[in-house]
Write an enzyme that holds these catalytic residues in place. Structure first.
Site, short mmCIF file in Angstrom:
data_model
loop_
_atom_site.label_atom_id
_atom_site.label_comp_id
_atom_site.label_asym_id
_atom_site.label_seq_id
_atom_site.Cartn_x
_atom_site.Cartn_y
_atom_site.Cartn_z
N ASP A 23 0.81 -1.22 0.00
CA ASP A 23 0.00 0.00 0.00
C ASP A 23 0.84 1.27 0.00
OD1 ASP A 23 -2.15 -1.82 0.32
OD2 ASP A 23 -1.92 -1.73 2.49
N GLU A 66 -10.83 0.80 -3.85
CA GLU A 66 -10.13 1.36 -2.69
C GLU A 66 -8.90 2.14 -3.17
OE1 GLU A 66 -9.57 -2.23 -0.55
OE2 GLU A 66 -7.97 -2.98 -1.84
#
Length: 535
Positions: A19, A175
């Site tokens: 991420d 997301e």
């Protein structure tokens, strides 16, 4: 300005670095990745050339900022985002706590390495918030599902109501939103498909931050469609522009051992070139596919990185992170090295521990530590660990005593015989799903407080872990024990879904109600070894 180039092999951040979020400030780049239940949280990395990255600090360094006590494995700090505005660094963290919604926390600092402020709670919504600073000074918070909410300039609160401006192309779990502005267009990027083999990056654009958004005609802009390729599970990307005007995407991905198989190093960070088209869309990598080798500018810089730690600087380096919070008064830095007190804790609980970890950076390695075990009570132990989460880890241990009062299983075949053995023993133990399995135990010709060296080796090809020790630091004795690392792979999760990858580290542990000894760790070093085909 023309520069020499370098050929950079992906990933740029191997091993448990998922991420990624990146920002450039002047000639320096700063990156953050997810840290979940590990503390300190949100490691800050710095680079001057996009290729060499050095940890320089953490955002969450105090329990008052975020208390991870009791947080399940792979909960806690989800995908953070770093940005720069008004001379300050702003990091938003989605705190995932298992409740119906995720809580967005904002931390602010004058310097990238910190110290960062106490948490500002912004909202309770979906995961993966990020900040976009518009060129008119207004600020916005984007979060999963393609939502946008205006943010006060001082970051203290949100303004008005949130609006879902683009839900993506229909893939699962839209997301990791990131917004950038170029040539009057607002580009909203999303990661869709979930963080596994269907992961992909999509984008839409609008002339207004609030939409309507037009999907890119060649979505997904990044995806791996060939299951035989080395880099899989790509998505969760963010763009950055370098000093020469080139654009790059940093994104997560994984490297399975076999097509569709296990990814021992978990989710890692990769870099791809980005090229803008004449109609103001962009193309990532090789026409939307991730590239294993990327040509980047050569700035003639190398960020000094060491895989050896002598614990002599007076503070722990930013490579190290505890499993949740360290037990109170559990450790200190001394002139002799890192002191970890033999305080009691349950190694597979969700509470505070004295397990100190750092990331694997290769499919194979040799990790060696030296320490002096100044034990005070039977049952105390100290040594090395290979740790994924509370459901999968191993200890390579020096322990005080064997027998029932030293924490060992009672041998019913030896009734009426002495089952208590004094002295120091070497032990290899495997923990799976809160169950301990002792693989072997040996008596050590070692006195309390004398130095010992332990070595763990992971063979890159066979993925077998072996164990050896030394009483002089030169000649090592192999124990003969070998253990497959497969039980540590993220895909073998038990109680909780696993987003973390295995780590290596050290620990010390004591006994409830007994006098506490301590361990002085004097060194820790890692030699990375790659298998054929690993970059």
């Amino acid at each position: 300005m023309s520069r020499n180039v370098r050929h950079l092999s992906n990933p740029v951040l191997p091993g448990d670095n998922p991420d990624p979020s990146i920002v450039r400030v002047g000639s320096d780049y700063y990156m953050v990745t997810s840290t979940f239940q590990f503390f300190p949280g949100v490691q800050i990395l710095q680079s001057s050339d996009l290729a060499n990255w050095k940890p320089i600090g953490h955002v969450i360094t105090r329990r008052s900022q975020l208390d991870l006590t009791g947080i399940p494995d792979s909960f806690g700090v989800f995908a953070p985002d770093i940005s720069y505005y008004d001379g300050k660094f702003w990091v938003v963290v989605p705190y995932y706590h298992g409740q119906p919604r995720c809580t967005t926390l904002l931390f602010v600092a004058d310097r990238p390495e910190g110290p960062y402020s106490e948490a500002i709670m912004l909202n309770h919504h979906f995961i993966d918030p990020s900040i976009f600073n518009d060129d008119d000074g207004r600020r916005y918070l984007a979060f999963g599902g393609g939502w946008v909410h205006e943010l006060a300039r001082d970051g203290s609160h949100l303004i008005g109501e949130a609006k879902q401006v683009w839900p993506g192309t229909g893939g699962a779990a839209p997301e990791a939103p990131h917004i950038l502005k170029r040539n009057g267009w607002y580009y909203l990027m999303l990661a869709e498909g979930g963080t596994f083999f269907d992961h992909m990056e999509t984008v839409a654009r609008s002339r207004s931050i609030w939409g309507p958004y037009e999907p890119c005609p060649h979505n997904p802009v990044l995806a791996q469609k060939d299951s035989n390729k080395r880099i899989q599970r790509v998505g969760h990307g963010k763009l950055v522009q370098d000093l020469d005007g080139n654009w790059w995407m940093f994104h997560l991905g994984g490297r399975p051992l076999t097509p569709g198989g296990y990814c021992p190093l978990g989710r890692e960070t990769f870099i791809q070139p980005v090229h803008w088209t004449k109609d103001d869309w962009f193309v990532v990598g090789d026409s939307g596919s991730p590239m294993e080798v990327v040509v980047t500018p050569d700035y003639g810089m190398e960020t000094e990185r060491t895989e050896a730690d002598g614990f002599e600087t007076g503070k722990l380096s930013a490579d190290w992170e505890w499993v949740r919070h360290p037990v109170d008064k559990g450790y200190s830095m001394t002139p002799d090295g890192l002191r970890i007190n033999c305080k009691p804790f349950i190694p597979y609980s969700l509470q505070s521990t004295l397990i100190l970890t750092r990331r694997w950076n290769a499919l194979g390695f040799e990790a060696t530590t030296s320490f002096c075990f100044n034990t005070a009570s039977k049952g105390e132990e100290a040594g090395m660990t290979v740790y994924r989460d509370s459901d999968a880890f191993l200890f390579f241990t020096v322990r005080n005593g064997l027998g029932q009062t030293a924490g060992q299983t009672f041998d019913v075949k030896r009734l009426n015989e002495n089952q208590e053995h004094d002295g120091l023993f070497l032990e290899v133990s495997q923990y799976v799903n809160v169950m301990k399995k002792t693989l072997e135990t040996w008596r050590l010709p070692l006195q309390y407080g004398e130095q010992i060296w332990l070595k763990l080796k992971l063979d890159a090809k066979s993925q077998m872990i072996s164990f050896s020790y030394s009483l002089c630091g030169k000649q090592f004795v192999h124990t003969g024990i070998e253990l497959s690392a497969e039980f540590l792979y993220p895909e073998h999760h038990n109680r909780f879904h696993c987003f973390t990858a295995p780590r290596m580290g050290i620990y010390a542990k004591g006994v409830y109600g007994e006098p506490e000894g301590y361990t002085i760790f004097r060194s820790f070093s890692v030699l990375n070894m790659s298998s054929q085909g690993e970059g």
